[in-house]
Design an enzyme around this catalytic site. Structure first.
Site, PDB file in Angstrom:
ATOM      1  N   GLY A  83     -17.326  -4.389  -9.394  1.00 20.09           N
ATOM      2  CA  GLY A  83     -16.129  -4.837 -10.080  1.00 20.09           C
ATOM      3  C   GLY A  83     -14.968  -4.883  -9.108  1.00 20.09           C
ATOM      4  O   GLY A  83     -15.144  -4.911  -7.890  1.00 20.09           O
ATOM      5  N   SER A 119     -13.474  -3.918  -0.195  1.00 17.63           N
ATOM      6  CA  SER A 119     -14.252  -3.147  -1.182  1.00 17.63           C
ATOM      7  C   SER A 119     -15.754  -3.301  -0.974  1.00 17.63           C
ATOM      8  O   SER A 119     -16.492  -3.652  -1.898  1.00 17.63           O
ATOM      9  CB  SER A 119     -13.870  -3.550  -2.612  1.00 17.63           C
ATOM     10  OG  SER A 119     -12.579  -3.082  -2.943  1.00 17.63           O
ATOM     11  N   PRO A 120     -16.251  -3.027   0.242  1.00 16.58           N
ATOM     12  CA  PRO A 120     -17.682  -3.228   0.520  1.00 16.58           C
ATOM     13  C   PRO A 120     -18.609  -2.237  -0.172  1.00 16.58           C
ATOM     14  O   PRO A 120     -19.824  -2.423  -0.124  1.00 16.58           O
ATOM     15  CB  PRO A 120     -17.762  -3.077   2.042  1.00 16.58           C
ATOM     16  CG  PRO A 120     -16.604  -2.208   2.392  1.00 16.58           C
ATOM     17  CD  PRO A 120     -15.516  -2.597   1.448  1.00 16.58           C
ATOM     18  N   PHE A 160     -20.564   1.773  -6.140  1.00 19.36           N
ATOM     19  CA  PHE A 160     -21.909   1.647  -6.706  1.00 19.36           C
ATOM     20  C   PHE A 160     -22.885   2.588  -5.997  1.00 19.36           C
ATOM     21  O   PHE A 160     -23.934   2.932  -6.545  1.00 19.36           O
ATOM     22  CB  PHE A 160     -22.404   0.201  -6.614  1.00 19.36           C
ATOM     23  CG  PHE A 160     -22.617  -0.312  -5.208  1.00 19.36           C
ATOM     24  CD1 PHE A 160     -23.825  -0.114  -4.540  1.00 19.36           C
ATOM     25  CD2 PHE A 160     -21.611  -0.999  -4.553  1.00 19.36           C
ATOM     26  CE1 PHE A 160     -24.018  -0.581  -3.255  1.00 19.36           C
ATOM     27  CE2 PHE A 160     -21.796  -1.474  -3.258  1.00 19.36           C
ATOM     28  CZ  PHE A 160     -22.994  -1.269  -2.608  1.00 19.36           C
ATOM     29  N   TYR A 184       0.841  -1.195   0.000  1.00 24.03           N
ATOM     30  CA  TYR A 184       0.000   0.000   0.000  1.00 24.03           C
ATOM     31  C   TYR A 184       0.887   1.261   0.000  1.00 24.03           C
ATOM     32  O   TYR A 184       1.637   1.509   0.943  1.00 24.03           O
ATOM     33  CB  TYR A 184      -0.936   0.016   1.206  1.00 24.03           C
ATOM     34  CG  TYR A 184      -2.034  -1.017   1.161  1.00 24.03           C
ATOM     35  CD1 TYR A 184      -2.328  -1.696  -0.020  1.00 24.03           C
ATOM     36  CD2 TYR A 184      -2.797  -1.315   2.289  1.00 24.03           C
ATOM     37  CE1 TYR A 184      -3.337  -2.652  -0.061  1.00 24.03           C
ATOM     38  CE2 TYR A 184      -3.813  -2.256   2.247  1.00 24.03           C
ATOM     39  CZ  TYR A 184      -4.064  -2.928   1.072  1.00 24.03           C
ATOM     40  OH  TYR A 184      -5.074  -3.866   1.029  1.00 24.03           O
TER      41      TYR A 184
END
Length: 305
Positions: A220, A215-216, A226, A52
């Site tokens: 994709g 990535s909750p 979203f 990271y």
């Protein structure tokens, strides 16, 4: 915030954790405020990885918080290793070297959990076991886990380990649900019936392995959020409806949807926005009914058989 235990370990943490992938983008002052805000919100597990920010995210984290023994006692630190430029590497030498680097950057003597980041097709499980044993006996790592692995990969590794794996970090959001879809479509001739991960959610529940959802809020892999995305009108409408009903934000509802699953899945949220994290953690106090959970699942574009 409600607490959960990670796997069969003695680690008790807030049921929502903070992913620190983007912390290298912050100033020292801003990073300090993000970390203190997280702790104030009950978020006490901080998820790192050696890649990271090229290692800078771990450095910024430790510098910002003024890492010392008193600070260290307030939190659980998790890091990951195994991804290198153009390949994956679970060799003993790389695991040991990676942990040493993370400890140096985090300015601590140990991490609570170490995860193998992405499956390495050339993994020698005996070699991984040697690395884990050395790290455990030296006190540099308390517990171990994996990320993005299927049951047979975990079984192969576990055959050689002295200690149980306690975590599997997997991608999961309201619009990315392959680990759930197949369970609804047993013996059906449709795409959701395809078992893509060897029933990983059931395996983890059977073996007391905690799932952490990365990535909750994404669709994709790296396409973006979203929530608030006009490409997902139905699920956003349902999120907003429930958010207004329960007096929280749509992000809190999306998080509560993950928390509602009986596997006690721990979302890893990556926001560096203090206000947004304060909104998200309210999910810990939200009770979604079974009907509301299914309404959200269907609104995300899933058909029940």
């Amino acid at each position: 915030m409600k607490k959960i235990k990670l796997g069969n370990s003695e680690l008790e943490v807030g049921e929502i954790s903070l992913g620190c992938m983007r912390m290298n983008e912050l100033s020292k002052k801003d990073a300090a405020e993000v970390i203190e805000n997280a702790l104030d919100c009950g978020v006490d597990l901080f998820d790192h990885a050696d890649i990271y920010g090229g290692g800078e995210s771990e450095e910024v984290f430790a510098d910002a918080i003024g890492m010392n023994d008193d600070v260290r006692e307030k939190m659980k630190l998790q890091t990951k290793c195994g991804i290198r430029k153009g390949f994956f590497d679970f060799s003993k030498d790389h695991i040991l070297e990676s942990v040493e680097g993370s400890l140096r950057r985090l300015k601590t003597d140990y991490v609570d959990t170490l995860l193998l980041h992405r499956p390495d097709a050339l993994m020698e499980p005996e070699e991984v076991a040697e690395a884990f044993t050395e790290l455990k006996e030296s006190g540099k790592v308390r517990y171990f886990g994996v990320s993005n692995q299927n049951p047979m990969q975990m079984e192969l590794l576990s055959k050689y380990l002295k200690d149980d794996l306690i975590i599997n970090q997997l991608q999961l959001s309201l619009v990315h649900t392959p680990m759930i879809d197949a369970g609804f479509n047993v013996n059906m001739q449709n795409d959701p019936a395809i078992v893509r991960d060897s029933n990983v959610i059931e395996y983890c529940r059977l073996n007391d392995i905690s799932i952490q959802a990365w990535s909750p809020f994404q669709h994709g892999m790296i396409e973006g959020p979203f929530i608030g995305n006009e490409a997902f009108p139905e699920v956003n409408a349902k999120l907003q409806e429930l958010a207004e009903k329960k007096g929280v934000t749509d992000s809190a509802i999306a998080t509560a949807w993950i928390l509602r699953h009986p596997a006690h899945i721990q979302p890893v949220v990556g926001t560096m926005n203090k206000g947004r994290l304060q909104d998200i953690v309210k999910a810990s106090d939200i009770e979604l009914s079974r009907q509301e959970w299914y309404e959200l699942y269907r609104a995300a574009g899933n058909d029940l058989p």
